[in-house]
Design a protein around this motif. Structure first.
Motif, PDB file in Angstrom:
ATOM      1  N   TRP A  60       0.808  -1.210   0.000  1.00  9.15           N
ATOM      2  CA  TRP A  60       0.000   0.000   0.000  1.00  9.15           C
ATOM      3  C   TRP A  60       0.844   1.264   0.000  1.00  9.15           C
ATOM      4  O   TRP A  60       0.333   2.339  -0.302  1.00  9.15           O
ATOM      5  CB  TRP A  60      -0.996  -0.008   1.156  1.00  9.15           C
ATOM      6  CG  TRP A  60      -2.271  -0.656   0.705  1.00  9.15           C
ATOM      7  CD1 TRP A  60      -2.665  -1.945   0.884  1.00  9.15           C
ATOM      8  CD2 TRP A  60      -3.288  -0.029  -0.087  1.00  9.15           C
ATOM      9  NE1 TRP A  60      -3.864  -2.171   0.266  1.00  9.15           N
ATOM     10  CE2 TRP A  60      -4.273  -1.016  -0.336  1.00  9.15           C
ATOM     11  CE3 TRP A  60      -3.469   1.239  -0.607  1.00  9.15           C
ATOM     12  CZ2 TRP A  60      -5.428  -0.736  -1.080  1.00  9.15           C
ATOM     13  CZ3 TRP A  60      -4.605   1.516  -1.342  1.00  9.15           C
ATOM     14  CH2 TRP A  60      -5.561   0.536  -1.579  1.00  9.15           C
ATOM     15  N   ALA A  64      -0.680   3.741  -2.608  1.00  9.56           N
ATOM     16  CA  ALA A  64      -1.033   5.086  -2.158  1.00  9.56           C
ATOM     17  C   ALA A  64      -0.304   6.139  -2.975  1.00  9.56           C
ATOM     18  O   ALA A  64      -0.870   7.192  -3.316  1.00  9.56           O
ATOM     19  CB  ALA A  64      -0.719   5.252  -0.675  1.00  9.56           C
ATOM     20  N   ARG A 167      -9.538  -0.677  -0.310  1.00  6.40           N
ATOM     21  CA  ARG A 167      -8.691  -0.229   0.791  1.00  6.40           C
ATOM     22  C   ARG A 167      -8.255  -1.416   1.623  1.00  6.40           C
ATOM     23  O   ARG A 167      -8.919  -2.454   1.642  1.00  6.40           O
ATOM     24  CB  ARG A 167      -9.426   0.781   1.656  1.00  6.40           C
ATOM     25  CG  ARG A 167     -10.786   0.323   2.163  1.00  6.40           C
ATOM     26  CD  ARG A 167     -11.494   1.470   2.865  1.00  6.40           C
ATOM     27  NE  ARG A 167     -12.889   1.194   3.135  1.00  6.40           N
ATOM     28  CZ  ARG A 167     -13.349   0.647   4.256  1.00  6.40           C
ATOM     29  NH1 ARG A 167     -12.515   0.292   5.206  1.00  6.40           N
ATOM     30  NH2 ARG A 167     -14.642   0.445   4.411  1.00  6.40           N
ATOM     31  N   LEU A 176      -7.045   6.614   4.108  1.00  5.54           N
ATOM     32  CA  LEU A 176      -6.642   6.454   2.718  1.00  5.54           C
ATOM     33  C   LEU A 176      -6.657   7.789   1.981  1.00  5.54           C
ATOM     34  O   LEU A 176      -5.814   8.047   1.118  1.00  5.54           O
ATOM     35  CB  LEU A 176      -7.549   5.449   2.019  1.00  5.54           C
ATOM     36  CG  LEU A 176      -7.107   4.999   0.628  1.00  5.54           C
ATOM     37  CD1 LEU A 176      -5.678   4.498   0.637  1.00  5.54           C
ATOM     38  CD2 LEU A 176      -8.038   3.912   0.108  1.00  5.54           C
ATOM     39  N   ARG A 311     -10.350   3.612   6.502  1.00  4.92           N
ATOM     40  CA  ARG A 311     -10.112   4.104   5.154  1.00  4.92           C
ATOM     41  C   ARG A 311     -10.121   5.600   4.902  1.00  4.92           C
ATOM     42  O   ARG A 311     -10.631   6.373   5.646  1.00  4.92           O
ATOM     43  CB  ARG A 311     -11.117   3.427   4.215  1.00  4.92           C
ATOM     44  CG  ARG A 311     -10.844   3.817   2.818  1.00  4.92           C
ATOM     45  CD  ARG A 311     -11.950   3.462   1.902  1.00  4.92           C
ATOM     46  NE  ARG A 311     -11.644   4.058   0.636  1.00  4.92           N
ATOM     47  CZ  ARG A 311     -12.394   4.004  -0.420  1.00  4.92           C
ATOM     48  NH1 ARG A 311     -13.511   3.367  -0.362  1.00  4.92           N
ATOM     49  NH2 ARG A 311     -12.028   4.557  -1.514  1.00  4.92           N
ATOM     50  N   ARG A 312      -9.572   5.979   3.767  1.00  2.00           N
ATOM     51  CA  ARG A 312      -9.366   7.310   3.253  1.00  2.00           C
ATOM     52  C   ARG A 312      -9.723   8.411   4.192  1.00  2.00           C
ATOM     53  O   ARG A 312     -10.341   9.367   3.828  1.00  2.00           O
ATOM     54  CB  ARG A 312     -10.156   7.492   1.968  1.00  2.00           C
ATOM     55  CG  ARG A 312      -9.735   6.496   0.953  1.00  2.00           C
ATOM     56  CD  ARG A 312     -10.544   6.564  -0.263  1.00  2.00           C
ATOM     57  NE  ARG A 312     -10.622   5.238  -0.802  1.00  2.00           N
ATOM     58  CZ  ARG A 312     -11.419   4.863  -1.747  1.00  2.00           C
ATOM     59  NH1 ARG A 312     -12.211   5.712  -2.297  1.00  2.00           N
ATOM     60  NH2 ARG A 312     -11.420   3.636  -2.173  1.00  2.00           N
TER      61      ARG A 312
END
Length: 312
Positions: A60, A64, A167, A176, A311-312
């Motif tokens: 990741w 990312a 994710r 994220l 997540r994000r």
């Protein structure tokens, strides 16, 4: 959350982005588009990292970085280049082809086959945007057009791969989003300093404008956007994009005293109608329309708001 609510929340992202022009012209120092992109992305990303205290792991780190480059690091500079090279709203029209890019990429990467209605809706939305933003005698610049097309393709690829990769387990949308904004901001930083030089002197009005762009216009808006991409189809999410130039036109009329012609009002109606139509799902196969019960993806992510580390 039902699908109508999910669409409404996701739509707040492009609506927020529609305020960027007014804030930039009224609150920020002139002729610093890359610095503005940097100030939008990096502080917002660092703030979300500090809030969630979650860093990427394993593959990741690379994912990312790729998503940050596509959605932020490449998209912002190319968008600003197009805006500077293309007068009269041509950049907005070039950018409005994004849903068509997403439809093509989604078919290749996500096996989301575009329907005739989807393609017609995306085309109608682009046409409506052109009526809103184009002016007579608007000139075309090859570099600007290419920059606009590549920026749209970059955002389209970012949208599709955000959907494709999802994710990591146990990581939420805020984290994220922070990863992507930080990675994108770090990519913009050397370009901004090389092209524009040292940061300009800032007063209180400038700082207030940058604070709004970083927090509401970027951190919150991109969190809602990436959250929506996860739960909607990639094409449905990107068909909300025309809400951005529509919002910009409304703000220009309401707050900046800009007139709206009958042709612009017609274009707004066409673009908004196409955007709304793009959110309805055909009945059949056990799947209802837009205002039916929540989709499986929406149900899957219904706990995200209660866990800021996710997540994000």
């Amino acid at each position: 959350m039902n699908r109508a609510g999910l669409v409404a929340l996701t739509a707040l992202a492009p609506i927020s982005w529609g305020s960027t022009y007014a804030v930039t012209t009224e609150f920020l120092p002139p002729d610093r588009p890359l610095f503005t992109g940097l100030m939008r992305a990096l502080p917002a990303g660092l703030a979300l990292l500090a809030l969630t205290r979650v860093l990427p792991r394993g593959v990741w780190w690379g994912k990312a970085a790729v998503l940050g480059a596509l959605n932020i690091g490449a998209f912002f500079p190319l968008l600003f280049l197009a805006a500077y090279r293309l007068p009269g709203g041509v950049a907005a029209v070039v950018g409005s082809v994004g849903p068509l890019f997403v439809a093509g990429l989604a078919a290749l990467v996500l096996s989301e086959r575009p329907t005739t209605r989807t393609l017609l809706t995306a085309t109608a939305a682009a046409f409506g945007v052109s009526l809103v933003v184009l002016r007579a005698g608007a000139a075309l610049d090859l570099v600007g057009v290419l920059a606009g097309l590549v920026s749209s393709a970059s955002m389209a690829a970012g949208t599709v791969f955000t959907k494709r990769w999802g994710r990591p387990e146990g990581v939420g949308p805020l984290a994220l989003t922070g990863w992507q904004l930080t990675a994108g901001g770090l990519l913009i930083a050397p370009v901004a300093f090389f092209v524009e030089g040292a940061p300009p002197a800032l007063d209180g009005r400038n700082l207030a404008g940058y604070a709004y762009l970083a927090l509401a216009n970027t951190a919150v808006a991109y969190w809602l956007w990436f959250r929506g991409i996860e739960r909607l189809t990639a094409t449905s999410a990107t068909l909300l994009g025309p809400l951005s130039p529509i919002t910009a036109a409304v703000i220009g009329w309401a707050a900046l005293g800009q007139a709206l012609s009958p042709v612009q009002l017609l274009g707004m109606g066409i673009a908004f109608g196409a955007t709304l139509l793009g959110q309805f799902r055909p009945r059949g196969g056990g799947r209802g329309g837009m205002f039916s019960s929540a989709s499986r993806n929406a149900q899957k992510g219904s706990m995200d708001l209660s866990d800021l580390s996710v997540r994000r």
